[in-house]
Write a protein that holds these residues in place. Structure first.
Motif, PDB file in Angstrom:
ATOM      1  N   ALA A  96       0.821  -1.213   0.000  1.00 49.16           N
ATOM      2  CA  ALA A  96       0.000   0.000   0.000  1.00 49.16           C
ATOM      3  C   ALA A  96       0.852   1.258   0.000  1.00 49.16           C
ATOM      4  O   ALA A  96       0.453   2.282  -0.575  1.00 49.16           O
ATOM      5  N   THR A  97       2.028   1.208   0.620  1.00 50.36           N
ATOM      6  CA  THR A  97       2.890   2.397   0.642  1.00 50.36           C
ATOM      7  C   THR A  97       3.430   2.738  -0.745  1.00 50.36           C
ATOM      8  O   THR A  97       3.908   3.854  -0.960  1.00 50.36           O
ATOM      9  N   ARG A  98       3.367   1.799  -1.676  1.00 50.64           N
ATOM     10  CA  ARG A  98       3.884   2.040  -3.025  1.00 50.64           C
ATOM     11  C   ARG A  98       2.891   2.768  -3.929  1.00 50.64           C
ATOM     12  O   ARG A  98       3.244   3.167  -5.038  1.00 50.64           O
ATOM     13  N   VAL A  99       1.657   2.906  -3.478  1.00 43.59           N
ATOM     14  CA  VAL A  99       0.630   3.548  -4.300  1.00 43.59           C
ATOM     15  C   VAL A  99       0.794   5.061  -4.196  1.00 43.59           C
ATOM     16  O   VAL A  99       0.626   5.648  -3.128  1.00 43.59           O
ATOM     17  N   ARG A 144      -1.315   5.958  -9.791  1.00 47.78           N
ATOM     18  CA  ARG A 144      -2.752   5.690  -9.914  1.00 47.78           C
ATOM     19  C   ARG A 144      -3.297   6.109 -11.265  1.00 47.78           C
ATOM     20  O   ARG A 144      -4.376   5.670 -11.660  1.00 47.78           O
ATOM     21  N   GLY A 145      -2.551   6.929 -11.969  1.00 45.09           N
ATOM     22  CA  GLY A 145      -2.959   7.323 -13.308  1.00 45.09           C
ATOM     23  C   GLY A 145      -2.468   6.397 -14.393  1.00 45.09           C
ATOM     24  O   GLY A 145      -2.742   6.641 -15.580  1.00 45.09           O
ATOM     25  N   ASP A 146      -1.768   5.341 -14.038  1.00 45.51           N
ATOM     26  CA  ASP A 146      -1.186   4.428 -15.024  1.00 45.51           C
ATOM     27  C   ASP A 146      -1.368   3.003 -14.521  1.00 45.51           C
ATOM     28  O   ASP A 146      -0.657   2.549 -13.622  1.00 45.51           O
ATOM     29  N   ALA A 147      -2.324   2.288 -15.095  1.00 44.21           N
ATOM     30  CA  ALA A 147      -2.662   0.945 -14.609  1.00 44.21           C
ATOM     31  C   ALA A 147      -1.475   0.002 -14.686  1.00 44.21           C
ATOM     32  O   ALA A 147      -1.209  -0.759 -13.744  1.00 44.21           O
ATOM     33  N   PHE A 163      -9.297   1.717  -7.633  1.00 43.90           N
ATOM     34  CA  PHE A 163      -8.264   2.688  -7.238  1.00 43.90           C
ATOM     35  C   PHE A 163      -8.594   4.079  -7.763  1.00 43.90           C
ATOM     36  O   PHE A 163      -8.403   5.073  -7.057  1.00 43.90           O
ATOM     37  N   VAL A 164      -9.060   4.167  -9.006  1.00 51.47           N
ATOM     38  CA  VAL A 164      -9.295   5.479  -9.610  1.00 51.47           C
ATOM     39  C   VAL A 164     -10.694   6.014  -9.319  1.00 51.47           C
ATOM     40  O   VAL A 164     -10.980   7.166  -9.615  1.00 51.47           O
ATOM     41  N   ALA A 165     -11.566   5.178  -8.733  1.00 53.84           N
ATOM     42  CA  ALA A 165     -12.906   5.652  -8.389  1.00 53.84           C
ATOM     43  C   ALA A 165     -12.875   6.659  -7.251  1.00 53.84           C
ATOM     44  O   ALA A 165     -13.790   7.467  -7.111  1.00 53.84           O
TER      45      ALA A 165
END
Length: 256
Positions: free
Chosen positions: A61-64, A69-72, A96-98
């Motif tokens: 989770a720390t890597r997000v 988040r703009g690049d799947a 994620f993008v919702a």
């Protein structure tokens, strides 16, 4: 005297008012894309300040980052999703993008912690707060038997009976880890929080919501279970919806 992390979180929640649906728990059958589409739509509507994923460890989770988040593809690579064992990342990426503003929290249990359950017991595997989340007390005989039967069925009745109690303990560990991560997310953001997890953990009678309610009864929790082809998921939920089941191979054929 220093407060433990749990009580610091609980007092912080009591200090600020909590409202309806502080926590939205969205169940799923992991490989059903229709279920994930519903989760993404509910998250967009709910606009949570934090997302808690069963599928991510705290380290992942720390890597997000906002950029990822703009690049799947880049996000999947950063999470090493391909080696995670979870279904295709395209199912989960819309979630994620919702809620692009939401913090992402991981509640996945590392493999070494599941080994600790077998070697040292459930309380030791969870650590501080085990009693608060009900992990130091045995289940009722009825519930233990029901949980073992579900574990046997989920594993195609291929597990030796003596393994079933440990499998139940691992599920309890996952439930409590989800509840703890949700408490931490509420503490850090003030909520609301959306939780993405399997139906078995989302059920309010004995899954993660039951442990969260035990630890912090002031929190308002809403649970959604998702069934397939007219069959409802086991357990109690505030709402159940049904979607078609995807085509899938019979996982039990491997044991024939």
């Amino acid at each position: 005297m220093r407060l433990c992390a749990f009580w610091a979180t609980a007092l912080a929640l009591l200090a600020s008012p909590v409202g309806a649906q502080d926590v939205l728990v969205l169940g799923e059958v992991h490989d059903n894309p229709a279920h994930h589409a519903v989760q993404a739509a509910r998250v967009a509507e709910f606009a949570p300040q934090a997302l808690v994923f069963e599928m991510l460890t705290p380290d992942q989770a720390t890597r997000v980052t906002p950029e990822l988040r703009g690049d799947a593809d880049a996000l999947a690579a950063a999470l090493d999703w391909g080696g995670s064992g979870w279904p295709d990342f395209s199912y989960y990426y819309p979630i994620f993008v919702a809620a692009p503003q939401a913090q992402v929290h991981g509640a996945g249990v590392p493999r070494e912690d599941t080994r600790t359950v077998a070697e040292q017991g459930l309380g030791a595997a969870f650590g501080e707060g085990a009693k608060i989340y009900g992990l130091t007390a045995p289940l009722t005989e009825t519930q233990q038997s029901a949980r073992e039967a579900l574990q046997a069925s989920a594993h195609c009745d291929a597990l030796p009976p003596e393994m079933l109690p440990m499998m139940v303990d691992i599920q309890r560990l996952r439930d409590a880890t989800l509840a703890r991560a949700t408490m931490q997310a509420l503490d850090q953001t003030g909520g609301p929080v959306a939780v993405i997890t399997g139906n078995g953990h989302a059920r309010s009678d004995w899954g993660m919501p039951a442990l969260l309610a035990r630890a912090a009864p002031m929190i308002e929790i809403y649970t959604l279970g998702q069934g397939e082809d007219g069959a409802v998921p086991d357990g109690i939920f505030d709402e159940v919806i049904i979607a078609p089941a995807p085509e899938r191979d019979d996982p039990c054929k491997a044991f024939e």
